[in-house]
Design an enzyme around this catalytic site. Structure first.
Site, PDB file in Angstrom:
ATOM      1  N   ARG A   1       0.603  -1.200  -0.197  1.00 26.05           N
ATOM      2  CA  ARG A   1      -0.267  -0.030   0.031  1.00 26.05           C
ATOM      3  C   ARG A   1       0.742   1.054  -0.043  1.00 26.05           C
ATOM      4  O   ARG A   1       0.068   2.101   0.583  1.00 26.05           O
ATOM      5  CB  ARG A   1      -1.149   0.095   0.515  1.00 26.05           C
ATOM      6  CG  ARG A   1      -2.133  -1.124   1.110  1.00 26.05           C
ATOM      7  CD  ARG A   1      -2.964  -0.755  -0.230  1.00 26.05           C
ATOM      8  NE  ARG A   1      -3.776  -2.373  -0.129  1.00 26.05           N
ATOM      9  CZ  ARG A   1      -3.429  -3.711  -0.654  1.00 26.05           C
ATOM     10  NH1 ARG A   1      -2.235  -3.211  -1.441  1.00 26.05           N
ATOM     11  NH2 ARG A   1      -4.517  -4.144  -0.491  1.00 26.05           N
TER      12      ARG A   1
ATOM     13  N   SER B   1     -10.937  -0.945   3.284  1.00 24.31           N
ATOM     14  CA  SER B   1     -10.745  -1.145   4.485  1.00 24.31           C
ATOM     15  C   SER B   1      -9.849   0.153   5.255  1.00 24.31           C
ATOM     16  O   SER B   1      -8.956   0.448   4.803  1.00 24.31           O
ATOM     17  CB  SER B   1      -9.368  -2.553   4.549  1.00 24.31           C
ATOM     18  OG  SER B   1      -9.467  -3.417   3.926  1.00 24.31           O
TER      19      SER B   1
ATOM     20  N   GLU C   1      -4.949   3.021   7.378  1.00 23.90           N
ATOM     21  CA  GLU C   1      -4.688   2.817   5.453  1.00 23.90           C
ATOM     22  C   GLU C   1      -5.153   4.116   4.879  1.00 23.90           C
ATOM     23  O   GLU C   1      -4.917   4.433   3.880  1.00 23.90           O
ATOM     24  CB  GLU C   1      -5.368   1.302   5.067  1.00 23.90           C
ATOM     25  CG  GLU C   1      -5.080   1.003   3.626  1.00 23.90           C
ATOM     26  CD  GLU C   1      -5.799   0.001   3.014  1.00 23.90           C
ATOM     27  OE1 GLU C   1      -5.177  -1.289   3.618  1.00 23.90           O
ATOM     28  OE2 GLU C   1      -5.668  -0.389   1.802  1.00 23.90           O
TER      29      GLU C   1
HETATM   30  C1  FAD Z   1     -15.552  -0.598  -1.170  1.00 26.72           C
HETATM   31  C2  FAD Z   1     -13.831  -0.109  -1.335  1.00 26.72           C
HETATM   32  C3  FAD Z   1     -13.554  -0.454  -1.446  1.00 26.72           C
HETATM   33  C4  FAD Z   1     -11.940  -0.659  -1.438  1.00 26.72           C
HETATM   34  N1  FAD Z   1     -11.516  -1.585  -1.427  1.00 26.72           N
HETATM   35  C5  FAD Z   1     -10.068  -1.866  -2.099  1.00 26.72           C
HETATM   36  C6  FAD Z   1      -9.220  -2.963  -2.108  1.00 26.72           C
HETATM   37  O1  FAD Z   1      -9.644  -3.967  -2.968  1.00 26.72           O
HETATM   38  N2  FAD Z   1      -7.864  -3.290  -2.213  1.00 26.72           N
HETATM   39  C7  FAD Z   1      -7.484  -1.464  -2.609  1.00 26.72           C
HETATM   40  O2  FAD Z   1      -5.846  -1.425  -2.511  1.00 26.72           O
HETATM   41  N3  FAD Z   1      -7.947  -0.649  -1.851  1.00 26.72           N
HETATM   42  C8  FAD Z   1      -9.542  -0.403  -1.693  1.00 26.72           C
HETATM   43  N4  FAD Z   1     -10.361   0.614  -1.315  1.00 26.72           N
HETATM   44  C9  FAD Z   1      -9.509   2.133  -1.171  1.00 26.72           C
HETATM   45  C10 FAD Z   1      -9.521   2.819  -2.259  1.00 26.72           C
HETATM   46  O3  FAD Z   1     -10.424   2.894  -3.382  1.00 26.72           O
HETATM   47  C11 FAD Z   1      -7.439   2.409  -2.867  1.00 26.72           C
HETATM   48  O4  FAD Z   1      -6.841   2.963  -2.806  1.00 26.72           O
HETATM   49  C12 FAD Z   1      -7.732   3.206  -4.197  1.00 26.72           C
HETATM   50  O5  FAD Z   1      -6.372   2.943  -4.798  1.00 26.72           O
HETATM   51  C13 FAD Z   1      -7.743   4.857  -3.924  1.00 26.72           C
HETATM   52  O6  FAD Z   1      -8.136   5.329  -5.631  1.00 26.72           O
HETATM   53  P1  FAD Z   1      -8.755   7.297  -5.633  1.00 26.72           P
HETATM   54  O7  FAD Z   1      -8.561   7.449  -6.612  1.00 26.72           O
HETATM   55  O8  FAD Z   1      -9.710   6.518  -5.209  1.00 26.72           O
HETATM   56  O9  FAD Z   1      -6.996   8.035  -4.844  1.00 26.72           O
HETATM   57  P2  FAD Z   1      -7.553   9.241  -3.219  1.00 26.72           P
HETATM   58  O10 FAD Z   1      -8.315   8.466  -2.299  1.00 26.72           O
HETATM   59  O11 FAD Z   1      -8.580  10.097  -3.772  1.00 26.72           O
HETATM   60  O12 FAD Z   1      -6.241   9.380  -2.988  1.00 26.72           O
HETATM   61  C14 FAD Z   1      -6.052   8.425  -2.103  1.00 26.72           C
HETATM   62  C15 FAD Z   1      -3.949   8.534  -1.911  1.00 26.72           C
HETATM   63  O13 FAD Z   1      -3.045   9.365  -2.965  1.00 26.72           O
HETATM   64  C16 FAD Z   1      -3.324  10.222  -3.464  1.00 26.72           C
HETATM   65  N5  FAD Z   1      -3.693  10.537  -5.143  1.00 26.72           N
HETATM   66  C17 FAD Z   1      -4.516  10.309  -5.480  1.00 26.72           C
HETATM   67  N6  FAD Z   1      -4.341  10.362  -7.209  1.00 26.72           N
HETATM   68  C18 FAD Z   1      -3.202  10.962  -7.128  1.00 26.72           C
HETATM   69  C19 FAD Z   1      -2.608  11.347  -8.398  1.00 26.72           C
HETATM   70  N7  FAD Z   1      -2.658  11.239  -9.540  1.00 26.72           N
HETATM   71  N8  FAD Z   1      -1.011  11.753  -8.226  1.00 26.72           N
HETATM   72  C20 FAD Z   1      -0.575  11.355  -6.600  1.00 26.72           C
HETATM   73  N9  FAD Z   1      -1.479  11.036  -5.486  1.00 26.72           N
HETATM   74  C21 FAD Z   1      -2.386  10.981  -5.619  1.00 26.72           C
HETATM   75  C22 FAD Z   1      -3.512  10.972  -2.597  1.00 26.72           C
HETATM   76  O14 FAD Z   1      -3.610  12.325  -2.453  1.00 26.72           O
HETATM   77  C23 FAD Z   1      -4.219  10.515  -1.172  1.00 26.72           C
HETATM   78  O15 FAD Z   1      -2.657  10.383  -0.653  1.00 26.72           O
HETATM   79  C24 FAD Z   1     -11.826   0.181  -1.469  1.00 26.72           C
HETATM   80  C25 FAD Z   1     -12.277   1.549  -1.255  1.00 26.72           C
HETATM   81  C26 FAD Z   1     -13.753   1.385  -1.330  1.00 26.72           C
HETATM   82  C27 FAD Z   1     -13.854   2.328  -0.764  1.00 26.72           C
END
Ligand code: FAD
Length: 296
Positions: free
Chosen positions: A165, A215, A284
Site C-alpha cells: 500500500r 479497509s 490505511e
Molecule cells: C468499497 C471500497 C473497497 C475498496 N477495496 C480496496 C481493495 O480491494 N484494495 C485496495 O488496495 N484498496 C481498496 N479500497 C481503497 C481505495 O479504493 C484505493 O486505495 C484506491 O487506489 C484509491 O484511489 P483514489 O483515486 O480514490 O485515491 P484517493 O483516495 O483520492 O487518494 C489516495 C492517495 O493517493 C493520492 N493520489 C491520488 N491520485 C493521485 C495522483 N494522480 N497523483 C499523486 N497522488 C495521488 C492522494 O493524495 C492520497 O494520498 C477500497 C475502497 C472502497 C471505498
C-alpha cells in the site's frame, strides 16, 4: 482565483469522497493535463496557498473543517485510455474498473483483481492498490507525472519502489498523470468470468451499500485487521453514526455521521485492539484537512 480553471469554491468534500464526509475545500479544480496541473501549482504558489491532490477520494477521510487552499482532483477530465498490443496506457483519472473492463474487452489479462477497486489509476498507483493476490506492482511498467514545479517525471516499475500500500509517489511528491500496464493475452470470456467471480466475492463479504473508504487499517504482519477487530467483539461498535461494519470488521462505515466521529472511531478501535491483543493497527485510510473549530 483559479477562474480560468472553473474552480468550485467552498466545495463540500463530502461530495468528492466515497465516505461522504468532509468539510469544504476552499477551491476544487479538475485539471485536463500535466500542463494545467503545473499552472495550478504556479497560481497557488503565487498566493501562498497549500495544494492537495486527490483522485476519486475512495481512500480518504477529510476532516470536518475541510481543506484550506487548492484541491486538485485528478479525475473526470483525465480519463483517456489507449491500447497498443499488450500495453494499456491510462490517464491518472481513469477508474481502475473501467481500465480493467477495457483490458478484458481487448483480451488482456492481469487487471482482473482491480476491477472492483473503486479508485483511479493515479490513486491506485500511489497506494499500490491490491486485492485477491494481485496488486498494481505486478502490472505497472511505467508511471508518468509532473512535479509541482512543472518538471516531467517518468519512472520504471523498479523506480516506483512499490511496497504494501505504498510507492515512491508520496516520497518524491509528484502528481501521477499516466500509467502504463503490460498485460498478457487471454480469453475475454474467461477474463470477464474471473472479474465477475471476484466482484461477487467482494459484494458477499464487504458492505458496498454503505459509504466507506474500504479497509480502514493495513494488514498487520501475520494477522488480518478484520479478524483482530472481530476477535475484540467490535463488530457493530459505533461512535455516533460511525460504525464498525457487521459484515466486515475491517470496514468502518458512515451511517450518517461527522468526520470527527469517524476519526474517533478509528482511534478507539486501534486502542482497544492494542490493549486486548497487543497489535498496533496502522491506518490505511489517509486523513486530510483540518478539524472544525469547536463552537465556544
Ligand atoms: C468499497 C471500497 C473497497 C475498496 N477495496 C480496496 C481493495 O480491494 N484494495 C485496495 O488496495 N484498496 C481498496 N479500497 C481503497 C481505495 O479504493 C484505493 O486505495 C484506491 O487506489 C484509491 O484511489 P483514489 O483515486 O480514490 O485515491 P484517493 O483516495 O483520492 O487518494 C489516495 C492517495 O493517493 C493520492 N493520489 C491520488 N491520485 C493521485 C495522483 N494522480 N497523483 C499523486 N497522488 C495521488 C492522494 O493524495 C492520497 O494520498 C477500497 C475502497 C472502497 C471505498
Amino acid at each position: 482565483m483559479f477562474e480560468s480553471f472553473n474552480a468550485l469554491v467552498n466545495e463540500p468534500m463530502s461530495e468528492h469522497t466515497t465516505l461522504k464526509l468532509g468539510g469544504p475545500a476552499d477551491y476544487l479544480v479538475f485539471p485536463r493535463s500535466a500542463e494545467e496541473i503545473a499552472a495550478l501549482f504556479a497560481e497557488a504558489g503565487a498566493y501562498n496557498l497549500p495544494v492537495t491532490v486527490i483522485g476519486h477520494g475512495s481512500n480518504l477521510l477529510v476532516l470536518d473543517g475541510g481543506i484550506r487552499g487548492l484541491v486538485i482532483s485528478i479525475g473526470k477530465n483525465m480519463r483517456a485510455v489507449t491500447r497498443d498490443g499488450n500495453i494499456i496506457r491510462a490517464q491518472a483519472g481513469a477508474m481502475l474498473g473501467t481500465v480493467a473492463l477495457e483490458a478484458a474487452e481487448a483480451g488482456l489479462s492481469g487487471l482482473e483483481f482491480a476491477s472492483g477497486i473503486p479508485g483511479t489509476v493515479g490513486g491506485g498507483v500511489t497506494m499500490n492498490a491490491g486485492a485477491y493476490d494481485g496488486e498494481m506492482a505486478q502490472v505497472v511498467t511505467r508511471v508518468s507525472g509532473v512535479y509541482p514545479g512543472g518538471e516531467a517525471v517518468s519512472l520504471t516499475n523498479e523506480q516506483m519502489r512499490f511496497g504494501y500500500r505504498r510507492s515512491a509517489v508520496s516520497e518524491l511528491n509528484f502528481i501521477v498523470t499516466e500509467a502504463e500496464f503490460e498485460l498478457k493475452p487471454g480469453d475475454p470470456a474467461a477474463i470477464r468470468a474471473r472479474m465477475s467471480e471476484l466482484n461477487a466475492k467482494r459484494s458477499a463479504s464487504q458492505p458496498l451499500d454503505v459509504p466507506s473508504a474500504g479497509s480502514a487499517f493495513k494488514r498487520p504482519e501475520g494477522y488480518y485487521a478484520a479478524a483482530l477487530i472481530d476477535q475484540c467483539g467490535l463488530k457493530g461498535y459505533s461512535i455516533g453514526g460511525a460504525r464498525v461494519s457487521m459484515k466486515h470488521a475491517g470496514f468502518l462505515v458512515n451511517t450518517g455521521t461527522s468526520s470527527k466521529d469517524f476519526y474517533d472511531l478509528m482511534q478507539k478501535v486501534r486502542q482497544i485492539v492494542e490493549e486486548r491483543v497487543g497489535v498496533t493497527l496502522e491506518p490505511e485510510i489517509r486523513v486530510l484537512g483540518e478539524e472544525k473549530p469547536s463552537a465556544s
